[in-house]
Design a protein around this motif. Structure first.
Motif, mmCIF file in Angstrom:
data_model
loop_
_atom_site.group_PDB
_atom_site.id
_atom_site.type_symbol
_atom_site.label_atom_id
_atom_site.label_comp_id
_atom_site.label_asym_id
_atom_site.label_seq_id
_atom_site.Cartn_x
_atom_site.Cartn_y
_atom_site.Cartn_z
ATOM 1 N N GLY A 136 54.092 35.084 26.991
ATOM 2 C CA GLY A 136 52.922 34.883 26.653
ATOM 3 C C GLY A 136 52.005 33.895 27.250
ATOM 4 N N ALA A 137 52.945 33.274 28.309
ATOM 5 C CA ALA A 137 52.294 32.078 28.957
ATOM 6 C C ALA A 137 51.113 32.371 29.855
ATOM 7 C CB ALA A 137 53.330 31.052 29.607
ATOM 8 N N THR A 138 51.624 33.368 30.641
ATOM 9 C CA THR A 138 50.603 33.936 31.803
ATOM 10 C C THR A 138 49.928 35.358 31.404
ATOM 11 O OG1 THR A 138 52.275 34.897 33.042
ATOM 12 C CG2 THR A 138 51.473 32.668 33.708
ATOM 13 N N LYS A 139 48.721 35.384 31.842
ATOM 14 C CA LYS A 139 48.315 36.660 31.167
ATOM 15 C C LYS A 139 47.388 37.212 32.801
ATOM 16 C CE LYS A 139 46.084 33.970 28.203
ATOM 17 N NZ LYS A 139 45.356 33.523 27.026
ATOM 18 N N THR A 140 47.413 38.573 32.819
ATOM 19 C CA THR A 140 46.683 39.111 33.947
ATOM 20 C C THR A 140 45.701 40.174 33.259
ATOM 21 O OG1 THR A 140 48.526 40.332 34.596
ATOM 22 C CG2 THR A 140 48.290 38.627 35.902
ATOM 23 N N GLY A 141 45.104 40.559 33.972
ATOM 24 C CA GLY A 141 44.161 41.586 33.565
ATOM 25 C C GLY A 141 43.241 42.359 34.471
ATOM 26 N N LYS A 142 42.526 43.403 33.882
ATOM 27 C CA LYS A 142 41.450 44.120 34.690
ATOM 28 C C LYS A 142 40.191 44.281 33.933
ATOM 29 C CE LYS A 142 44.250 46.643 38.205
ATOM 30 N NZ LYS A 142 44.765 45.522 38.941
ATOM 31 N N LEU A 143 39.052 44.199 34.536
ATOM 32 C CA LEU A 143 37.665 44.333 33.647
ATOM 33 C C LEU A 143 37.276 45.518 34.553
ATOM 34 C CD1 LEU A 143 35.691 43.504 31.698
ATOM 35 C CD2 LEU A 143 34.920 41.870 33.741
ATOM 36 N N THR A 144 36.886 46.598 33.764
ATOM 37 C CA THR A 144 35.941 47.690 34.404
ATOM 38 C C THR A 144 34.607 47.512 34.024
ATOM 39 O OG1 THR A 144 38.053 48.951 34.327
ATOM 40 C CG2 THR A 144 35.899 50.121 35.164
ATOM 41 N N ILE A 145 33.818 47.516 34.954
ATOM 42 C CA ILE A 145 32.308 47.304 34.630
ATOM 43 C C ILE A 145 31.379 48.217 35.209
ATOM 44 C CG2 ILE A 145 31.674 45.388 36.272
ATOM 45 C CD1 ILE A 145 30.743 43.594 33.906
ATOM 46 N N LYS A 146 30.375 48.542 34.601
ATOM 47 C CA LYS A 146 29.261 49.495 35.540
ATOM 48 C C LYS A 146 27.829 49.467 35.162
ATOM 49 C CE LYS A 146 28.669 52.807 31.997
ATOM 50 N NZ LYS A 146 28.943 54.298 31.178
ATOM 51 N N THR A 147 27.079 49.729 36.018
ATOM 52 C CA THR A 147 25.734 49.748 35.986
ATOM 53 C C THR A 147 25.474 51.202 35.844
ATOM 54 O OG1 THR A 147 25.280 49.852 38.140
ATOM 55 C CG2 THR A 147 25.344 47.628 37.108
ATOM 56 N N THR A 148 24.193 51.743 35.666
ATOM 57 C CA THR A 148 23.790 53.086 36.023
ATOM 58 C C THR A 148 24.228 53.766 37.123
ATOM 59 O OG1 THR A 148 21.405 52.525 36.397
ATOM 60 C CG2 THR A 148 22.087 52.880 34.195
ATOM 61 N N ASP A 149 24.318 52.887 38.216
ATOM 62 C CA ASP A 149 24.430 53.343 39.706
ATOM 63 C C ASP A 149 26.022 53.160 40.178
ATOM 64 O OD1 ASP A 149 21.542 53.892 39.871
ATOM 65 O OD2 ASP A 149 21.408 51.713 39.860
ATOM 66 N N MET A 150 26.754 52.155 39.586
ATOM 67 C CA MET A 150 28.124 52.131 40.118
ATOM 68 C C MET A 150 28.882 51.301 39.173
ATOM 69 S SD MET A 150 26.847 48.695 42.502
ATOM 70 C CE MET A 150 28.378 48.404 43.114
#
Ligand code: ADP
Ligand code: MG
Length: 481
Positions: free
Chosen positions: A154-168
């Motif tokens: 639990g000491a290190t965390k990694t991750g991914k964030l998916t984010i969008k606009t109406t165009d991309m």
């Protein structure tokens, strides 16, 4: 100097500039009470009477706002309790929120853990704002998905964030810090967020309209916003206002940013200040920064000594000088540190560059109005006899003493379970608490019992009392009547 990307300065800093506002005795003062033509209203924004001085103060403020008065000085001269400090605070409240206003009592200059000139320099630099314009890059969009992987410990965390606009739509890798920031804001899929790329600050702008049917995930105060359009990464201009002193402190290696909050900044090296001055000048030329000359108020200015006065004279010549407002209740007085006497205890070369505004004793009607305003401010009800006797006492003592009596009298009224403060409460409060005059009478009765220091510059109502001072001078007070 590399440390001073303006975005690293917390934007909260500028709020500290006006924290003097909660000064108890003046809490009813909300401005100068002038109309658009700078004419004083009878009673407005907590201000009553003293029309000429209020108008003059308003005119000077106007010049400050037009940038025409930096490096000048004005002096409020008048007897004690005639509203000098109150008017200065009224001026402070009329200035815009990012115009710095600093207030010091002259005697503070001697009690701080630094030299007199350092204390004055800091006060000057607190009173000059630097409005810094900066472009930052932000990431703005609707969160599609957040995925976090924890290591076994639990000491290190990694991750991914998916984010969008109406165009991309884009996927970002997340590190520890960003994951913490997102969880702190409780960001989930469907939120519209902005991330400041330089500071890493995450702001939740609201829920996407597209998710307005997920009833279970939201409270009653959920705010819905449109999914942003266009690019996910945008450039945005932000403006911070900080004082020169704050920039000094943040960049002084021995102090660091926390010193700002501790209030204990110690001395700052002149070389650092020179560096900062030239950096700020550079920013100005590049159009990144603007100087906002503010106001420095020095109360009881006759307490300064000749060294401080020559410092003031020089500092006012400086290109980066604020408007300096001073107040003195002395008539002709000795200039401290010399044997010379001069009006208001100020040396002639300083007096010469100062606009003098005098304040007058109040009429009984004005006194009554001010007492009423204070009672309202303190939630005290007062009978008409109570008001009568308070205003009579004000003419025998001072307005300030009488205003102080109000809360004591209220306590006495509450003790006898009365709704309103009456004359008997005022009379008893008056017996319990001496004003200056009676205190002096009492002291002179007790001279054999009290230790009195010789040669101390302690004058009551401007008159030295006890033994004559060693230099044989006496200070002439302004007449109170
Ligand atoms: N014109 C005014 N209107 C309302 N309140 C005032 C006015 N003048 C003075 N006061 C109040 O009376 C008290 C004494 O005034 P102060 O400003 O401290 O006097 P000075 O600085 O001249 O000694 C303070 O509580 C102040 O807020
Ligand atoms: Mg005062």
């Amino acid at each position: 100097m590399e440390r001073i990307g303006a975005s690293q300065l917390l934007s909260g800093v500028s709020y500290m500039m006006l924290s003097h506002k909660d000064l108890g005795a003046h809490s009813h003062i909300r401005g100068l009470g002038l109309d658009d033509r700078l004419e004083p209203r009878e009673s407005s924004q907590g201000m009553v009477g003293q029309a000429k001085a209020r108008k003059a103060a308003g005119m000077i403020l106007k010049m400050v706002q037009e940038g025409r008065i930096a490096g000048r000085a004005m002096l409020f001269a008048g007897p004690p309790s005639t509203g000098k400090t109150a008017i200065a605070l009224g001026m402070a409240q009329t200035l815009g929120p990012d115009v710095p206003f600093t207030m010091i009592a002259a005697s503070e200059v001697f009690s701080l853990s630094m030299s007199k000139t350092e204390a004055l320099t800091q006060a000057f630099r607190r009173s000059i704002g630097v409005r810094i314009k900066e472009e930052t890059e932000i990431i703005e969009g609707e969160v599609v998905e957040i995925q976090i992987d924890r290591s076994l410990t639990g000491a290190t965390k990694t991750g991914k964030l998916t984010i969008k606009t109406t165009d991309m739509e884009t996927i970002y890798d997340l590190g520890n810090k960003m994951i913490d920031a997102l969880s702190k804001e409780k960001v989930t899929a469907g939120d519209v967020i902005a991330i400041d790329k330089t500071s890493g600050k995450v702001t939740k702008l609201g829920r996407s309209f597209a998710r307005s049917r997920d009833y279970d995930a939201m409270g009653a105060d959920t705010k819905f916003v449109q999914c942003p359009e266009g690019e996910i990464q945008k450039r945005k201009e932000v403006v911070h206002t900080v004082s020169l002193h704050e920039i000094d402190v943040i960049n002084s290696r021995t102090q660091g940013f926390l010193a700002l909050f501790a209030g204990d900044t110690g001395e700052i090296k002149p070389e650092l200040r020179n560096q900062i001055n030239s950096k700020v000048a550079e920013w100005r030329e590049e159009g990144k920064a603007e100087i906002i000359p503010g106001v420095l108020f020095i109360d009881e200015v006759h307490m300064l000594d000749i060294e401080c006065f020559s410092f003031l004279n020089r500092a006012l010549e400086n290109e980066l000088a604020p408007l300096v407002i001073m107040a003195s209740n002395r008539g002709v007085a000795r200039i401290r540190g010399t044997n010379l006497h001069s009006p208001h205890g100020l040396p002639p070369d300083l007096l010469d560059r100062v606009l003098i505004v005098s304040t007058q004793p109040y009429t009984p009607e004005d006194v009554k109005k001010i007492i009423n305003i204070r009672c309202e401010e303190e939630d005290v009800s007062l009978t008409s006899e109570g008001l009568e006797i308070l205003s009579r006492l004000a003419s025998e003592t001072t307005l300030r003493y009488v205003l102080n009596l109000i809360s004591c009298a209220q306590m006495l009224a509450q003790k006898r379970k009365a709704e309103a403060v009456d004359s008997e409460d005022v009379k008893r409060a008056y017996e319990y608490f001496h004003d200056e005059k009676r205190s002096v009478e009492w002291i002179s009765d007790q001279t054999n019992y009290l230790v009195s220091e010789e040669g101390v510059d302690f004058a009551v109502g401007g008159q030295p009392f006890g033994k004559p001072k060693t230099d044989g001078s006496s200070e002439v007070p302004m007449d109170e009547s």
